[in-house]
Design a protein around this motif. Structure first.
Motif, PDB file in Angstrom:
ATOM      1  N   GLN A 104      12.527  14.797 -12.670  1.00 13.65           N
ATOM      2  CA  GLN A 104      13.585  14.413 -11.730  1.00 13.65           C
ATOM      3  C   GLN A 104      14.558  13.401 -12.336  1.00 13.65           C
ATOM      4  O   GLN A 104      15.501  12.981 -11.686  1.00 13.65           O
ATOM      5  CB  GLN A 104      12.970  13.828 -10.454  1.00 13.65           C
ATOM      6  CG  GLN A 104      12.099  14.791  -9.688  1.00 13.65           C
ATOM      7  CD  GLN A 104      11.309  14.097  -8.588  1.00 13.65           C
ATOM      8  OE1 GLN A 104      11.556  12.951  -8.239  1.00 13.65           O
ATOM      9  NE2 GLN A 104      10.331  14.805  -8.048  1.00 13.65           N
ATOM     10  N   GLY A 105      14.298  12.990 -13.576  1.00 10.44           N
ATOM     11  CA  GLY A 105      15.185  12.055 -14.255  1.00 10.44           C
ATOM     12  C   GLY A 105      14.999  10.600 -13.851  1.00 10.44           C
ATOM     13  O   GLY A 105      15.839   9.756 -14.151  1.00 10.44           O
ATOM     14  N   VAL A 106      13.902  10.296 -13.177  1.00 11.94           N
ATOM     15  CA  VAL A 106      13.663   8.951 -12.654  1.00 11.94           C
ATOM     16  C   VAL A 106      13.638   7.902 -13.759  1.00 11.94           C
ATOM     17  O   VAL A 106      14.108   6.788 -13.576  1.00 11.94           O
ATOM     18  CB  VAL A 106      12.339   8.932 -11.852  1.00 11.94           C
ATOM     19  CG1 VAL A 106      11.869   7.520 -11.574  1.00 11.94           C
ATOM     20  CG2 VAL A 106      12.506   9.703 -10.557  1.00 11.94           C
ATOM     21  N   PHE A 107      13.104   8.262 -14.937  1.00 14.77           N
ATOM     22  CA  PHE A 107      12.897   7.268 -15.980  1.00 14.77           C
ATOM     23  C   PHE A 107      14.064   7.152 -16.959  1.00 14.77           C
ATOM     24  O   PHE A 107      13.967   6.448 -17.959  1.00 14.77           O
ATOM     25  CB  PHE A 107      11.582   7.546 -16.711  1.00 14.77           C
ATOM     26  CG  PHE A 107      10.397   7.477 -15.789  1.00 14.77           C
ATOM     27  CD1 PHE A 107       9.982   6.263 -15.268  1.00 14.77           C
ATOM     28  CD2 PHE A 107       9.722   8.619 -15.412  1.00 14.77           C
ATOM     29  CE1 PHE A 107       8.906   6.187 -14.392  1.00 14.77           C
ATOM     30  CE2 PHE A 107       8.643   8.561 -14.554  1.00 14.77           C
ATOM     31  CZ  PHE A 107       8.233   7.340 -14.042  1.00 14.77           C
ATOM     32  N   GLU A 164      15.738   2.487 -16.840  1.00 17.86           N
ATOM     33  CA  GLU A 164      14.494   1.717 -16.898  1.00 17.86           C
ATOM     34  C   GLU A 164      14.208   0.972 -15.596  1.00 17.86           C
ATOM     35  O   GLU A 164      13.084   0.966 -15.110  1.00 17.86           O
ATOM     36  CB  GLU A 164      14.542   0.721 -18.064  1.00 17.86           C
ATOM     37  CG  GLU A 164      13.245  -0.014 -18.271  1.00 17.86           C
ATOM     38  CD  GLU A 164      13.273  -0.969 -19.453  1.00 17.86           C
ATOM     39  OE1 GLU A 164      12.194  -1.406 -19.856  1.00 17.86           O
ATOM     40  OE2 GLU A 164      14.368  -1.271 -19.957  1.00 17.86           O
ATOM     41  N   GLU A 165      15.220   0.351 -15.017  1.00 15.59           N
ATOM     42  CA  GLU A 165      15.024  -0.411 -13.778  1.00 15.59           C
ATOM     43  C   GLU A 165      14.603   0.517 -12.633  1.00 15.59           C
ATOM     44  O   GLU A 165      13.696   0.201 -11.872  1.00 15.59           O
ATOM     45  CB  GLU A 165      16.301  -1.173 -13.409  1.00 15.59           C
ATOM     46  CG  GLU A 165      16.114  -2.177 -12.307  1.00 15.59           C
ATOM     47  CD  GLU A 165      15.101  -3.275 -12.646  1.00 15.59           C
ATOM     48  OE1 GLU A 165      14.394  -3.712 -11.706  1.00 15.59           O
ATOM     49  OE2 GLU A 165      14.993  -3.690 -13.796  1.00 15.59           O
ATOM     50  N   LYS A 166      15.248   1.663 -12.527  1.00 19.04           N
ATOM     51  CA  LYS A 166      14.872   2.638 -11.504  1.00 19.04           C
ATOM     52  C   LYS A 166      13.450   3.140 -11.741  1.00 19.04           C
ATOM     53  O   LYS A 166      12.670   3.320 -10.805  1.00 19.04           O
ATOM     54  CB  LYS A 166      15.863   3.816 -11.501  1.00 19.04           C
ATOM     55  CG  LYS A 166      15.547   4.892 -10.488  1.00 19.04           C
ATOM     56  CD  LYS A 166      15.650   4.391  -9.070  1.00 19.04           C
ATOM     57  CE  LYS A 166      15.406   5.525  -8.085  1.00 19.04           C
ATOM     58  NZ  LYS A 166      15.195   5.039  -6.725  1.00 19.04           N
ATOM     59  N   GLY A 167      13.092   3.323 -13.006  1.00 14.64           N
ATOM     60  CA  GLY A 167      11.734   3.743 -13.344  1.00 14.64           C
ATOM     61  C   GLY A 167      10.700   2.743 -12.878  1.00 14.64           C
ATOM     62  O   GLY A 167       9.670   3.115 -12.319  1.00 14.64           O
ATOM     63  N   ILE A 217      10.347  -9.477  -9.795  1.00 17.90           N
ATOM     64  CA  ILE A 217       8.994  -9.033  -9.421  1.00 17.90           C
ATOM     65  C   ILE A 217       8.797  -7.541  -9.687  1.00 17.90           C
ATOM     66  O   ILE A 217       7.821  -7.139 -10.329  1.00 17.90           O
ATOM     67  CB  ILE A 217       8.693  -9.349  -7.936  1.00 17.90           C
ATOM     68  CG1 ILE A 217       8.748 -10.851  -7.669  1.00 17.90           C
ATOM     69  CG2 ILE A 217       7.359  -8.749  -7.506  1.00 17.90           C
ATOM     70  CD1 ILE A 217       7.654 -11.660  -8.306  1.00 17.90           C
ATOM     71  N   ILE A 218       9.702  -6.715  -9.221  1.00 20.20           N
ATOM     72  CA  ILE A 218       9.524  -5.265  -9.352  1.00 20.20           C
ATOM     73  C   ILE A 218       9.547  -4.838 -10.816  1.00 20.20           C
ATOM     74  O   ILE A 218       8.722  -4.031 -11.249  1.00 20.20           O
ATOM     75  CB  ILE A 218      10.552  -4.511  -8.494  1.00 20.20           C
ATOM     76  CG1 ILE A 218      10.197  -4.731  -7.017  1.00 20.20           C
ATOM     77  CG2 ILE A 218      10.595  -3.028  -8.841  1.00 20.20           C
ATOM     78  CD1 ILE A 218      11.187  -4.171  -6.031  1.00 20.20           C
ATOM     79  N   SER A 219      10.463  -5.406 -11.598  1.00 17.10           N
ATOM     80  CA  SER A 219      10.507  -5.062 -13.026  1.00 17.10           C
ATOM     81  C   SER A 219       9.205  -5.442 -13.729  1.00 17.10           C
ATOM     82  O   SER A 219       8.662  -4.667 -14.511  1.00 17.10           O
ATOM     83  CB  SER A 219      11.678  -5.778 -13.706  1.00 17.10           C
ATOM     84  OG  SER A 219      12.885  -5.294 -13.229  1.00 17.10           O
ATOM     85  N   THR A 220       8.722  -6.642 -13.442  1.00 18.02           N
ATOM     86  CA  THR A 220       7.500  -7.105 -14.089  1.00 18.02           C
ATOM     87  C   THR A 220       6.293  -6.285 -13.652  1.00 18.02           C
ATOM     88  O   THR A 220       5.470  -5.875 -14.479  1.00 18.02           O
ATOM     89  CB  THR A 220       7.275  -8.601 -13.801  1.00 18.02           C
ATOM     90  OG1 THR A 220       8.429  -9.320 -14.246  1.00 18.02           O
ATOM     91  CG2 THR A 220       6.045  -9.121 -14.514  1.00 18.02           C
ATOM     92  N   LEU A 221       6.190  -6.016 -12.363  1.00 20.19           N
ATOM     93  CA  LEU A 221       5.090  -5.164 -11.888  1.00 20.19           C
ATOM     94  C   LEU A 221       5.183  -3.766 -12.496  1.00 20.19           C
ATOM     95  O   LEU A 221       4.170  -3.176 -12.867  1.00 20.19           O
ATOM     96  CB  LEU A 221       5.119  -5.056 -10.361  1.00 20.19           C
ATOM     97  CG  LEU A 221       4.439  -6.165  -9.588  1.00 20.19           C
ATOM     98  CD1 LEU A 221       4.694  -5.998  -8.094  1.00 20.19           C
ATOM     99  CD2 LEU A 221       2.957  -6.208  -9.869  1.00 20.19           C
ATOM    100  N   GLY A 222       6.402  -3.237 -12.581  1.00 18.68           N
ATOM    101  CA  GLY A 222       6.598  -1.917 -13.194  1.00 18.68           C
ATOM    102  C   GLY A 222       6.097  -1.890 -14.627  1.00 18.68           C
ATOM    103  O   GLY A 222       5.453  -0.931 -15.063  1.00 18.68           O
ATOM    104  N   LYS A 223       6.348  -2.967 -15.372  1.00 22.04           N
ATOM    105  CA  LYS A 223       5.867  -3.058 -16.757  1.00 22.04           C
ATOM    106  C   LYS A 223       4.343  -3.140 -16.793  1.00 22.04           C
ATOM    107  O   LYS A 223       3.703  -2.522 -17.654  1.00 22.04           O
ATOM    108  CB  LYS A 223       6.485  -4.274 -17.446  1.00 22.04           C
ATOM    109  CG  LYS A 223       7.961  -4.108 -17.718  1.00 22.04           C
ATOM    110  CD  LYS A 223       8.585  -5.394 -18.238  1.00 22.04           C
ATOM    111  CE  LYS A 223      10.095  -5.232 -18.304  1.00 22.04           C
ATOM    112  NZ  LYS A 223      10.781  -6.517 -18.510  1.00 22.04           N
ATOM    113  N   GLN A 224       3.758  -3.894 -15.870  1.00 26.43           N
ATOM    114  CA  GLN A 224       2.298  -3.995 -15.822  1.00 26.43           C
ATOM    115  C   GLN A 224       1.676  -2.635 -15.492  1.00 26.43           C
ATOM    116  O   GLN A 224       0.671  -2.239 -16.097  1.00 26.43           O
ATOM    117  CB  GLN A 224       1.861  -5.046 -14.798  1.00 26.43           C
ATOM    118  CG  GLN A 224       2.180  -6.463 -15.200  1.00 26.43           C
ATOM    119  CD  GLN A 224       1.797  -7.474 -14.134  1.00 26.43           C
ATOM    120  OE1 GLN A 224       1.570  -7.145 -12.976  1.00 26.43           O
ATOM    121  NE2 GLN A 224       1.709  -8.736 -14.536  1.00 26.43           N
ATOM    122  N   ILE A 225       2.255  -1.938 -14.538  1.00 29.85           N
ATOM    123  CA  ILE A 225       1.747  -0.620 -14.151  1.00 29.85           C
ATOM    124  C   ILE A 225       1.875   0.356 -15.323  1.00 29.85           C
ATOM    125  O   ILE A 225       0.948   1.106 -15.632  1.00 29.85           O
ATOM    126  CB  ILE A 225       2.470  -0.099 -12.890  1.00 29.85           C
ATOM    127  CG1 ILE A 225       2.080  -0.966 -11.677  1.00 29.85           C
ATOM    128  CG2 ILE A 225       2.143   1.379 -12.639  1.00 29.85           C
ATOM    129  CD1 ILE A 225       2.968  -0.764 -10.461  1.00 29.85           C
TER     130      ILE A 225
END
Length: 128
Positions: free
Chosen positions: A66-69, A72-75, A101-109
């Motif tokens: 779907q092109g989500v990634f 990077e921020e949207k991913g 918060i969301i960017s950092t959590l996204g990186k952790q995930i």
């Protein structure tokens, strides 16, 4: 049989968020469904804890198609929406969270989903 780690997590979440912490039965259901649960903080000074699971390859591929990634921020936002179990990543939470918060959590995930740096991946190769 009560999982000691889940019990500790439950006590911790109840202590910091008595109104909205998930019930023990919910934590058990999450663990049964996802097998592994991850608990993190954004910084050592932060009182908040986050509970998430990793993204599986099949889900990742669907989102990638779907092109989500491509952004990077949207991913990161999509990873958080898909994998964050607590707190619930609803619109109010997303709008009132600190900016990073969301960017950092996204990186952790992503990291717990196997997306590690090339340097780390290569350093883990062992000769037998």
């Amino acid at each position: 049989i009560v999982n000691k780690d889940l019990e500790e997590l439950y006590k911790l979440l109840i202590e910091i968020d008595p109104e909205d912490a998930p019930l023990m039965s919910v934590l058990e259901a999450w663990q049964s469904r996802h097998k592994k649960l991850y608990v993190s903080k954004i910084s050592s000074e932060s009182p908040e804890f986050y509970v998430f699971t990793s993204i599986k390859r099949s889900d990742f591929k669907k989102l990638q198609e779907q092109g989500v990634f491509e952004n990077e921020e949207k991913g990161h936002e999509v990873l958080v929406e898909k994998c964050l179990l607590y707190p619930i990543p609803n619109q109010v939470w997303r709008l009132t969270s600190d900016a990073g918060i969301i960017s950092t959590l996204g990186k952790q995930i992503a990291y717990k989903s196997g997306f590690v740096s090339q340097q780390e991946a290569l350093s883990l190769i062992k000769i037998i």
